[in-house]
Design a protein around this motif. Structure first.
Motif, PDB file in Angstrom:
ATOM      1  N   ASP A   4      16.890  -1.667 -13.459  1.00  0.00           N
ATOM      2  CA  ASP A   4      15.805  -0.888 -12.866  1.00  0.00           C
ATOM      3  C   ASP A   4      14.521  -1.046 -13.682  1.00  0.00           C
ATOM      4  OD1 ASP A   4      17.460   0.052 -10.832  1.00  0.00           O
ATOM      5  OD2 ASP A   4      18.111   1.769 -12.024  1.00  0.00           O
ATOM      6  N   VAL A   5      14.652  -1.324 -14.957  1.00  0.00           N
ATOM      7  CA  VAL A   5      13.484  -1.587 -15.793  1.00  0.00           C
ATOM      8  C   VAL A   5      12.805  -2.878 -15.336  1.00  0.00           C
ATOM      9  CG1 VAL A   5      12.679  -2.124 -18.136  1.00  0.00           C
ATOM     10  CG2 VAL A   5      14.407  -0.334 -17.770  1.00  0.00           C
ATOM     11  N   TYR A   6      13.592  -3.902 -15.023  1.00  0.00           N
ATOM     12  CA  TYR A   6      13.010  -5.158 -14.553  1.00  0.00           C
ATOM     13  C   TYR A   6      12.336  -4.969 -13.201  1.00  0.00           C
ATOM     14  CZ  TYR A   6      16.328  -6.755 -18.085  1.00  0.00           C
ATOM     15  OH  TYR A   6      17.044  -6.913 -19.241  1.00  0.00           O
ATOM     16  N   LEU A   7      12.927  -4.118 -12.368  1.00  0.00           N
ATOM     17  CA  LEU A   7      12.315  -3.801 -11.078  1.00  0.00           C
ATOM     18  C   LEU A   7      10.943  -3.168 -11.291  1.00  0.00           C
ATOM     19  CD1 LEU A   7      12.668  -3.593  -7.976  1.00  0.00           C
ATOM     20  CD2 LEU A   7      13.728  -1.370  -8.350  1.00  0.00           C
ATOM     21  N   LEU A   8      10.851  -2.292 -12.262  1.00  0.00           N
ATOM     22  CA  LEU A   8       9.572  -1.647 -12.579  1.00  0.00           C
ATOM     23  C   LEU A   8       8.557  -2.666 -13.081  1.00  0.00           C
ATOM     24  CD1 LEU A   8       7.863   0.915 -12.977  1.00  0.00           C
ATOM     25  CD2 LEU A   8       8.935   1.167 -15.227  1.00  0.00           C
ATOM     26  N   LEU A   9       8.991  -3.594 -13.938  1.00  0.00           N
ATOM     27  CA  LEU A   9       8.074  -4.609 -14.458  1.00  0.00           C
ATOM     28  C   LEU A   9       7.533  -5.494 -13.341  1.00  0.00           C
ATOM     29  CD1 LEU A   9       9.879  -5.759 -17.749  1.00  0.00           C
ATOM     30  CD2 LEU A   9       8.144  -3.976 -17.444  1.00  0.00           C
ATOM     31  N   LEU A  10       8.373  -5.818 -12.372  1.00  0.00           N
ATOM     32  CA  LEU A  10       7.921  -6.613 -11.236  1.00  0.00           C
ATOM     33  C   LEU A  10       6.885  -5.843 -10.411  1.00  0.00           C
ATOM     34  CD1 LEU A  10      11.216  -8.272  -9.940  1.00  0.00           C
ATOM     35  CD2 LEU A  10       9.239  -9.434 -10.922  1.00  0.00           C
ATOM     36  N   ALA A  11       7.107  -4.548 -10.238  1.00  0.00           N
ATOM     37  CA  ALA A  11       6.158  -3.739  -9.481  1.00  0.00           C
ATOM     38  C   ALA A  11       4.809  -3.676 -10.191  1.00  0.00           C
ATOM     39  CB  ALA A  11       6.721  -2.336  -9.279  1.00  0.00           C
ATOM     40  N   VAL A  12       4.818  -3.507 -11.494  1.00  0.00           N
ATOM     41  CA  VAL A  12       3.567  -3.430 -12.242  1.00  0.00           C
ATOM     42  C   VAL A  12       2.880  -4.794 -12.273  1.00  0.00           C
ATOM     43  CG1 VAL A  12       2.529  -2.902 -14.495  1.00  0.00           C
ATOM     44  CG2 VAL A  12       4.372  -1.475 -13.594  1.00  0.00           C
ATOM     45  N   ASP A  13       3.635  -5.867 -12.208  1.00  0.00           N
ATOM     46  CA  ASP A  13       3.038  -7.198 -12.146  1.00  0.00           C
ATOM     47  C   ASP A  13       2.152  -7.314 -10.909  1.00  0.00           C
ATOM     48  OD1 ASP A  13       2.776 -10.010 -12.980  1.00  0.00           O
ATOM     49  OD2 ASP A  13       3.948 -10.442 -11.174  1.00  0.00           O
ATOM     50  N   ALA A  14       2.584  -6.732  -9.800  1.00  0.00           N
ATOM     51  CA  ALA A  14       1.762  -6.741  -8.587  1.00  0.00           C
ATOM     52  C   ALA A  14       0.510  -5.879  -8.772  1.00  0.00           C
ATOM     53  CB  ALA A  14       2.577  -6.246  -7.400  1.00  0.00           C
ATOM     54  N   LEU A  15       0.653  -4.757  -9.483  1.00  0.00           N
ATOM     55  CA  LEU A  15      -0.502  -3.884  -9.731  1.00  0.00           C
ATOM     56  C   LEU A  15      -1.540  -4.562 -10.621  1.00  0.00           C
ATOM     57  CD1 LEU A  15       1.300  -0.484 -10.430  1.00  0.00           C
ATOM     58  CD2 LEU A  15      -0.005  -1.096  -8.388  1.00  0.00           C
ATOM     59  N   ALA A  16      -1.099  -5.477 -11.474  1.00  0.00           N
ATOM     60  CA  ALA A  16      -2.006  -6.108 -12.443  1.00  0.00           C
ATOM     61  C   ALA A  16      -3.109  -6.912 -11.775  1.00  0.00           C
ATOM     62  CB  ALA A  16      -1.210  -6.996 -13.397  1.00  0.00           C
ATOM     63  N   ALA A  17      -2.985  -7.188 -10.474  1.00  0.00           N
ATOM     64  CA  ALA A  17      -4.040  -7.902  -9.763  1.00  0.00           C
ATOM     65  C   ALA A  17      -5.259  -7.017  -9.525  1.00  0.00           C
ATOM     66  CB  ALA A  17      -3.515  -8.423  -8.429  1.00  0.00           C
ATOM     67  N   GLN A  18      -5.093  -5.703  -9.671  1.00  0.00           N
ATOM     68  CA  GLN A  18      -6.199  -4.767  -9.504  1.00  0.00           C
ATOM     69  C   GLN A  18      -7.055  -4.726 -10.772  1.00  0.00           C
ATOM     70  OE1 GLN A  18      -6.738  -3.203  -6.568  1.00  0.00           O
ATOM     71  NE2 GLN A  18      -4.959  -4.343  -5.804  1.00  0.00           N
ATOM     72  N   PRO A  19      -8.271  -4.180 -10.687  1.00  0.00           N
ATOM     73  CA  PRO A  19      -9.071  -3.996 -11.914  1.00  0.00           C
ATOM     74  C   PRO A  19      -8.274  -3.203 -12.944  1.00  0.00           C
ATOM     75  CG  PRO A  19     -10.416  -3.597  -9.969  1.00  0.00           C
ATOM     76  CD  PRO A  19      -9.008  -3.762  -9.480  1.00  0.00           C
ATOM     77  N   PRO A  20      -8.443  -3.505 -14.233  1.00  0.00           N
ATOM     78  CA  PRO A  20      -7.595  -2.890 -15.268  1.00  0.00           C
ATOM     79  C   PRO A  20      -7.529  -1.371 -15.226  1.00  0.00           C
ATOM     80  CG  PRO A  20      -8.869  -4.685 -16.199  1.00  0.00           C
ATOM     81  CD  PRO A  20      -9.360  -4.506 -14.804  1.00  0.00           C
ATOM     82  N   GLU A  21      -8.674  -0.708 -14.997  1.00  0.00           N
ATOM     83  CA  GLU A  21      -8.642   0.748 -15.012  1.00  0.00           C
ATOM     84  C   GLU A  21      -7.798   1.305 -13.867  1.00  0.00           C
ATOM     85  OE1 GLU A  21     -12.360  -0.615 -12.820  1.00  0.00           O
ATOM     86  OE2 GLU A  21     -11.266  -1.139 -14.663  1.00  0.00           O
ATOM     87  N   ILE A  22      -7.823   0.629 -12.721  1.00  0.00           N
ATOM     88  CA  ILE A  22      -6.999   1.056 -11.585  1.00  0.00           C
ATOM     89  C   ILE A  22      -5.538   0.716 -11.850  1.00  0.00           C
ATOM     90  CG2 ILE A  22      -6.515   0.685  -9.136  1.00  0.00           C
ATOM     91  CD1 ILE A  22      -9.496   0.182  -8.728  1.00  0.00           C
ATOM     92  N   ALA A  23      -5.299  -0.491 -12.342  1.00  0.00           N
ATOM     93  CA  ALA A  23      -3.926  -0.924 -12.611  1.00  0.00           C
ATOM     94  C   ALA A  23      -3.257  -0.031 -13.646  1.00  0.00           C
ATOM     95  CB  ALA A  23      -3.921  -2.377 -13.080  1.00  0.00           C
ATOM     96  N   GLN A  24      -3.993   0.339 -14.700  1.00  0.00           N
ATOM     97  CA  GLN A  24      -3.413   1.184 -15.744  1.00  0.00           C
ATOM     98  C   GLN A  24      -3.061   2.569 -15.208  1.00  0.00           C
ATOM     99  OE1 GLN A  24      -6.667   0.039 -18.704  1.00  0.00           O
ATOM    100  NE2 GLN A  24      -4.985   0.559 -20.076  1.00  0.00           N
ATOM    101  N   ALA A  25      -3.976   3.163 -14.431  1.00  0.00           N
ATOM    102  CA  ALA A  25      -3.707   4.485 -13.863  1.00  0.00           C
ATOM    103  C   ALA A  25      -2.511   4.436 -12.915  1.00  0.00           C
ATOM    104  CB  ALA A  25      -4.950   4.999 -13.133  1.00  0.00           C
ATOM    105  N   ALA A  26      -2.448   3.396 -12.088  1.00  0.00           N
ATOM    106  CA  ALA A  26      -1.343   3.273 -11.146  1.00  0.00           C
ATOM    107  C   ALA A  26      -0.026   3.019 -11.870  1.00  0.00           C
ATOM    108  CB  ALA A  26      -1.628   2.131 -10.166  1.00  0.00           C
ATOM    109  N   ALA A  27      -0.064   2.200 -12.926  1.00  0.00           N
ATOM    110  CA  ALA A  27       1.155   1.896 -13.673  1.00  0.00           C
ATOM    111  C   ALA A  27       1.704   3.153 -14.351  1.00  0.00           C
ATOM    112  CB  ALA A  27       0.886   0.809 -14.708  1.00  0.00           C
ATOM    113  N   ARG A  28       0.817   3.941 -14.957  1.00  0.00           N
ATOM    114  CA  ARG A  28       1.269   5.174 -15.611  1.00  0.00           C
ATOM    115  C   ARG A  28       1.908   6.123 -14.609  1.00  0.00           C
ATOM    116  NH1 ARG A  28      -4.370   5.233 -18.239  1.00  0.00           N
ATOM    117  NH2 ARG A  28      -4.096   3.937 -20.092  1.00  0.00           N
TER     118      ARG A  28
END
Length: 221
Positions: A162-186
């Motif tokens: 499930d940790v790897y599943l989370l990393l894959l999801a955040v990889d998709a978020l990383a395409a957003q601007p950093p401030e948005i990606a960080q807030a969404a990842a948290r």
């Protein structure tokens, strides 16, 4: 008798200068790659990196014959930090706290750099010697999850994949601007950790086949 031709010492740069020049080109390329990988991901054209660094494409290929070598050079320090982080979190006397720290820190690093996220998931699996580190990381993560479950911090059907599943999801978020990606990842990590608490929630479906070896193989395609 004619003396052998020798290069004019006034026009021939000393060896130390050549080494310094080569190091300068190396540093320019790594810095340019770090900036471009961060915003555009690790698939950015190498010719674009050479232009950003102010060197020729030939110089780039002379220093880094393959993209994998450049990816490894740019992210070696951060990937090493991830290894050390996992070791520290695995050794935390509070395994639930250790897992939370691990997830929060690594996903934040992913969200700040598209390139790092790609390197973490080994989109170019030849970029890093993964054999030993992959096995050690998988072993340590399994141990951390098991300890957290034994301590009552994780539901019993939580799986280390499930940790790897989370990393894959955040990889998709990383395409957003950093401030948005960080807030969404948290927020995503917080949701996952809340859902992972023990309780009377319905059982989860079977875990996805997301072992590290599978992730690396798929990302390298």
């Amino acid at each position: 008798m004619e003396r052998p031709h020798s290069q004019n010492p006034k026009t021939a740069p000393p060896a130390t200068h050549l080494r310094a020049d080569a190091q300068a080109n190396h540093d320019l390329l790594v810095e340019a790659a770090r900036e471009l990988f961060s915003t555009h991901g690790i698939d950015v054209p190498l010719s674009t990196i050479a232009r950003r660094a102010g060197v020729s494409a030939a110089t780039l290929y002379r220093r880094f014959p393959a993209r994998e070598a450049l990816v490894a050079e740019v992210f070696a320090e951060q990937l090493g930090e991830c290894e050390s982080l996992l070791e520290r979190c695995q050794a935390d006397e509070d395994p639930g706290r250790g897992l939370r720290r691990l997830l929060m820190t690594i996903t934040d690093m992913q969200a700040r750099s598209r390139g790092f996220s790609g390197a973490l998931l080994a989109r170019y699996p030849g970029a890093i010697d993964l054999d030993a580190t992959r096995e050690r990381a998988d072993h340590d993560l399994r141990g951390l999850v098991r300890r957290a479950q034994d301590a009552g911090a994780l539901r019993p059907d939580f799986d280390h994949t499930d940790v790897y599943l989370l990393l894959l999801a955040v990889d998709a978020l990383a395409a957003q601007p950093p401030e948005i990606a960080q807030a969404a990842a948290r927020r995503l990590v917080a949701y996952v950790l809340q859902a992972a608490r023990p309780g009377r929630a319905a059982p989860l479906p079977p875990p996805a086949p997301l072992e590290l070896a599978v992730l690396h193989q798929d990302q390298g395609r």
